[in-house]
Design an enzyme around this catalytic site. Sequence first.
Site, PDB file in Angstrom:
ATOM      1  N   ASP A 281     -14.300 -25.176 -30.034  1.00  0.00           N
ATOM      2  CA  ASP A 281     -15.685 -24.848 -30.386  1.00  0.00           C
ATOM      3  C   ASP A 281     -15.826 -23.431 -30.931  1.00  0.00           C
ATOM      4  OD1 ASP A 281     -16.629 -27.330 -29.422  1.00  0.00           O
ATOM      5  OD2 ASP A 281     -16.642 -26.556 -27.377  1.00  0.00           O
TER       6      ASP A 281
ATOM      7  N   ASP B  82     -21.843 -29.418 -27.927  1.00  0.00           N
ATOM      8  CA  ASP B  82     -20.552 -30.070 -27.738  1.00  0.00           C
ATOM      9  C   ASP B  82     -20.723 -31.066 -26.588  1.00  0.00           C
ATOM     10  OD1 ASP B  82     -17.659 -30.497 -27.692  1.00  0.00           O
ATOM     11  OD2 ASP B  82     -17.691 -29.260 -25.883  1.00  0.00           O
TER      12      ASP B  82
ATOM     13  N   ASP C 173     -17.868 -25.112 -25.128  1.00  0.00           N
ATOM     14  CA  ASP C 173     -17.056 -24.499 -24.075  1.00  0.00           C
ATOM     15  C   ASP C 173     -15.580 -24.365 -24.419  1.00  0.00           C
ATOM     16  OD1 ASP C 173     -15.565 -26.885 -21.952  1.00  0.00           O
ATOM     17  OD2 ASP C 173     -16.535 -27.353 -23.842  1.00  0.00           O
TER      18      ASP C 173
END
Length: 683
Positions: A559, A343, A555
Amino acid sequence: MTTDVRTSSGVVPPSATFLPIRWWRSGAGSLPEVRWASAATMLFAVGGLAQLGGAPAWLWWALYLACYTAGGWEPGLAGLKALRERTLDVDLLMVAAAIGAAAIGQVFDGALLIVIFATSGALEAVATKRTEDSVRSLLDLTPDQAVRVGDGGEEEIVAATDLRVGDVIVIRPGERVGADGRVVAGASDVDQASITGESLPVDKQVGDDVFAGTVNGTGVLRVQVTRPASETVIARIVAMVEQASATKARTQLFIEKVEQRYSVVMVAATLALFTLPLLWGTPVQDSLLRAMTFMIVASPCAVVLATMPPLLAAIATAGRNGVLVKSAVVMEQLADVTHVAFDKTGTLTEGRPHLACLRILPGPRTGTDVGAGASTDRLLALAAAVEQGSEHPLGRAIVAAAQHKGVPIPGATDFAALPGRGVRACVDGQVIEIGSPVHLLDEAAPSGTDGARAVVDELEGTGHSAVLMLLDGRPVGVLGLADRMRSGAAAAVAQLAGLTGTTPVLLTGDNPRAAARVAGQAGISDVRAGLLPEDKVSAVRELQQDRARVALVGDGVNDAPALATAHVGIAMGGAGADLTLDAADAVVTRDELGTVPAVLALARRARRLVIANLVIAGSFIAVLVAWDLFGDLPLPLGVAGHEGSTVIVGLNGLRLLRNAAWRRAAATTAAASTTRVGTQTPG
């Protein structure tokens, strides 16, 4: 009446006194698996102390048998239920082996086996409970109530679950959006990091979509509901996490994958060793002794310890160095990773904006003409003076930049927040506006607008968030803000590429320009931007084609579904959402990306030790079983060989507890990175 408990340092709140009670009633201690495993472990420890202390045999025998009951009744019952369905698992086999050990006097061995399996089941139950609790808590992001506008314009408070498609709701400053919908009136900035992962609030105007659970900024919005409560993005995230977690729960260690065949063969062989000699006239006692000796030497204690100590030692070493790996299964899966996906916001980057540049525009300058540096400082001071009254993350970043540079910040008056546009205030008798270039350029004096547009386009084209500054209606400067790369991110990407043989991928909900800027700095070429949570899940599944083993590092709440879907989910623990931390299989507790390639290298070394241990354990079992089948293996020698193999594989696995194991893993990743860079052909 409740009284405080006084300590040497002061008064301890009453609630602190009852933390163990709360843990026992509603925490992990409330799980029956944890309670029975705790009881079995305690009884085993007390029994061992009694045996070593020379207590009467009946006492420590009674304690060991109580350990049998506490830790073995549940797996034994589950095994019997499975047996009714014509399946035989290792749990029942272990209970039978433990009973067999007690039958021939080796009650300590059997109790140890019971404790190992009871503890393993308890850890699995705790992990499952934490995930379920976090999934339920995710629904708290969506408010319970919403303000609905009636046909006559009247407002009424209703339950968010009662909203229907077509209803219009009002979201005031600071409130959470009650449903997925489209803005029909008003303008504001909305923090939707929980959904898309974007580090900056997004301006919303008429026609823009908003998501349930996101936080409204300074303006008032009227939103028409476009999805029922059961189909919001948040609800879909919950469903995807639950589905992926249930699928992943079926992953098992190597020994569990072959348990059915091993169990059937071992039980059949034990029964044959007991019954066949009876047909040839062998006394029952001798036949039972040989069969029980076989069950002891053939029991997979050494095989279980062959897999668990290296993995558990690797978990402990990783934990000391900033990576929490949640189970031995996860450590085994980390060793299989072939592809890594990241990410962006909060993972490769710090997750908050910083002032990257301040561009002075041609035309009238502020202050006296004493050089570009002084003029830049003056503009920064004026911008910070205005933004001191703002709660917007961009405003806080501008103020922080001025404070970091030591620029004196003057006072401001007549501050006003302009929803969807920016802020305005008076400083030293001058009216200063700071905000969105889209709106301010249309209202600015014609002089200088062309140059301002060019600078804004340039900054936005390189992935920055551009903020325009007007002085008495004239464009005087453009501030470029951007999220900042984490320290060591580029090195971690290079090390992972060398370790796995494939360059990591970037999956983000942010806009393509910001994603491309970060990817370029990190050395990532495969960038997939503008992804919603379900899009990230699809991207992970696409990467998993051709049997690839994907580790995803993220995080945010957005996600969580992808983390649960990936072969291994790794969460950044510093600012990670609760659901993300629970959906992930491993947590980087210190937010150091350099630990990700190191833990992968450590997991691979643990796997090599597991294979070596399995060879050792299998060799001992094969020799002892052959001796018992074709010779006359004395029981004491069989027990010694069995326990000796257990000790050998246990000590071999515990080598990973040393700090040198982590340093060696880190050195391996650095060498892999250097090798990969050295073998690339210059372009």
